[in-house]
Design a protein around this motif. Structure first.
Motif, mmCIF file in Angstrom:
data_model
loop_
_atom_site.group_PDB
_atom_site.id
_atom_site.type_symbol
_atom_site.label_atom_id
_atom_site.label_comp_id
_atom_site.label_asym_id
_atom_site.label_seq_id
_atom_site.Cartn_x
_atom_site.Cartn_y
_atom_site.Cartn_z
ATOM 1 N N UNK A 4 0.834 -1.199 0.000
ATOM 2 C CA UNK A 4 0.000 0.000 0.000
ATOM 3 C C UNK A 4 0.875 1.258 0.000
ATOM 4 N N UNK A 5 1.929 1.243 0.809
ATOM 5 C CA UNK A 5 2.833 2.400 0.901
ATOM 6 C C UNK A 5 3.553 2.645 -0.426
ATOM 7 N N UNK A 6 4.019 1.589 -1.082
ATOM 8 C CA UNK A 6 4.714 1.747 -2.365
ATOM 9 C C UNK A 6 3.730 2.217 -3.436
ATOM 10 N N UNK A 7 2.564 1.574 -3.495
ATOM 11 C CA UNK A 7 1.588 1.898 -4.546
ATOM 12 C C UNK A 7 1.035 3.318 -4.419
ATOM 13 N N UNK A 8 0.997 3.849 -3.205
ATOM 14 C CA UNK A 8 0.477 5.210 -3.012
ATOM 15 C C UNK A 8 1.594 6.246 -2.986
ATOM 16 N N UNK A 9 2.832 5.810 -3.245
ATOM 17 C CA UNK A 9 3.947 6.748 -3.330
ATOM 18 C C UNK A 9 4.529 7.168 -1.995
ATOM 19 N N UNK A 10 4.136 6.494 -0.907
ATOM 20 C CA UNK A 10 4.651 6.856 0.420
ATOM 21 C C UNK A 10 5.972 6.144 0.734
ATOM 22 N N UNK A 11 6.271 5.091 -0.033
ATOM 23 C CA UNK A 11 7.545 4.384 0.146
ATOM 24 C C UNK A 11 8.183 4.197 -1.229
ATOM 25 N N UNK A 12 9.455 4.506 -1.316
ATOM 26 C CA UNK A 12 10.193 4.358 -2.553
ATOM 27 C C UNK A 12 10.385 2.862 -2.850
ATOM 28 N N UNK A 13 10.042 2.395 -4.080
ATOM 29 C CA UNK A 13 10.185 0.965 -4.394
ATOM 30 C C UNK A 13 11.617 0.444 -4.191
ATOM 31 N N UNK A 14 12.622 1.237 -4.544
ATOM 32 C CA UNK A 14 14.006 0.790 -4.355
ATOM 33 C C UNK A 14 14.325 0.602 -2.869
ATOM 34 N N UNK A 15 13.847 1.529 -2.050
ATOM 35 C CA UNK A 15 14.074 1.413 -0.601
ATOM 36 C C UNK A 15 13.333 0.194 -0.041
ATOM 37 N N UNK A 16 12.127 -0.051 -0.543
ATOM 38 C CA UNK A 16 11.363 -1.219 -0.089
ATOM 39 C C UNK A 16 12.147 -2.497 -0.386
ATOM 40 N N UNK A 17 12.759 -2.553 -1.559
ATOM 41 C CA UNK A 17 13.543 -3.725 -1.949
ATOM 42 C C UNK A 17 14.792 -3.866 -1.065
ATOM 43 N N UNK A 18 15.500 -2.756 -0.883
ATOM 44 C CA UNK A 18 16.725 -2.772 -0.086
ATOM 45 C C UNK A 18 16.439 -3.200 1.350
ATOM 46 N N UNK A 19 15.335 -2.729 1.905
ATOM 47 C CA UNK A 19 14.970 -3.067 3.293
ATOM 48 C C UNK A 19 14.389 -4.470 3.425
ATOM 49 N N UNK A 20 14.131 -5.126 2.295
ATOM 50 C CA UNK A 20 13.535 -6.461 2.354
ATOM 51 C C UNK A 20 12.025 -6.429 2.484
ATOM 52 N N UNK A 21 11.420 -5.253 2.309
ATOM 53 C CA UNK A 21 9.962 -5.136 2.399
ATOM 54 C C UNK A 21 9.297 -5.606 1.106
ATOM 55 N N UNK A 22 10.088 -5.751 0.048
ATOM 56 C CA UNK A 22 9.573 -6.203 -1.246
ATOM 57 C C UNK A 22 10.548 -7.231 -1.805
ATOM 58 N N UNK A 23 10.015 -8.377 -2.185
ATOM 59 C CA UNK A 23 10.824 -9.415 -2.837
ATOM 60 C C UNK A 23 10.419 -9.440 -4.309
ATOM 61 N N UNK A 24 11.416 -9.664 -5.181
ATOM 62 C CA UNK A 24 11.162 -9.645 -6.620
ATOM 63 C C UNK A 24 11.660 -10.943 -7.243
ATOM 64 N N UNK A 25 10.814 -11.527 -8.125
ATOM 65 C CA UNK A 25 11.230 -12.668 -8.935
ATOM 66 C C UNK A 25 10.902 -12.321 -10.372
ATOM 67 N N UNK A 26 11.774 -12.710 -11.290
ATOM 68 C CA UNK A 26 11.492 -12.472 -12.700
ATOM 69 C C UNK A 26 12.373 -11.387 -13.280
#
Length: 123
Positions: A82-104
């Protein structure tokens, strides 16, 4: 879709479904043409996830896994998505902090920005 879900993100994805039917949404599908799968967990990554597919080839949002191989799969906790999609959290920061995992595809992942989501009216 959103009625059975306890996720804040479900309402956002429901708005995305409506957004994709608009002219702005149609230009988004032409521009990106990617399929994203989102595994969204209420509290802890990997537990009780709800899966959503945002198909920017066909311009639709589906509750459930993609019937093929998505260009990119993201795993989030509900609050982080919700935070990333609404622009309250930077996607790169979410990834670095482990709040977002990416496959593909990493290039497909980099095209996932808060701009692809409609601005929430009242969530």
């Amino acid at each position: 879709m959103a009625s059975q879900s306890q996720l804040k993100s479900a309402a956002l994805l429901e708005q995305m479904k409506l957004h994709l039917a608009t002219d702005a949404g149609k230009s988004l599908t032409k521009k990106l043409g990617l399929v994203y799968q989102f595994n969204i967990a209420p509290q802890k990554l990997g537990l009780d996830e709800e899966i959503y597919t945002v198909d920017l080839k066909k311009g639709e949002v589906i509750k459930g896994p993609y019937e093929g191989k998505p260009d990119c799969t993201f795993s989030f906790k509900d609050s982080d998505f919700f935070a990333v999609a609404t622009g309250k959290m930077n996607p790169q920061m979410a990834f670095i902090r482990g709040a977002m995992k990416i496959k593909g595809s990493l290039s497909a992942a980099q095209k996932f920005t808060p701009d692809i989501f409609p601005k929430p009216s009242k969530l």
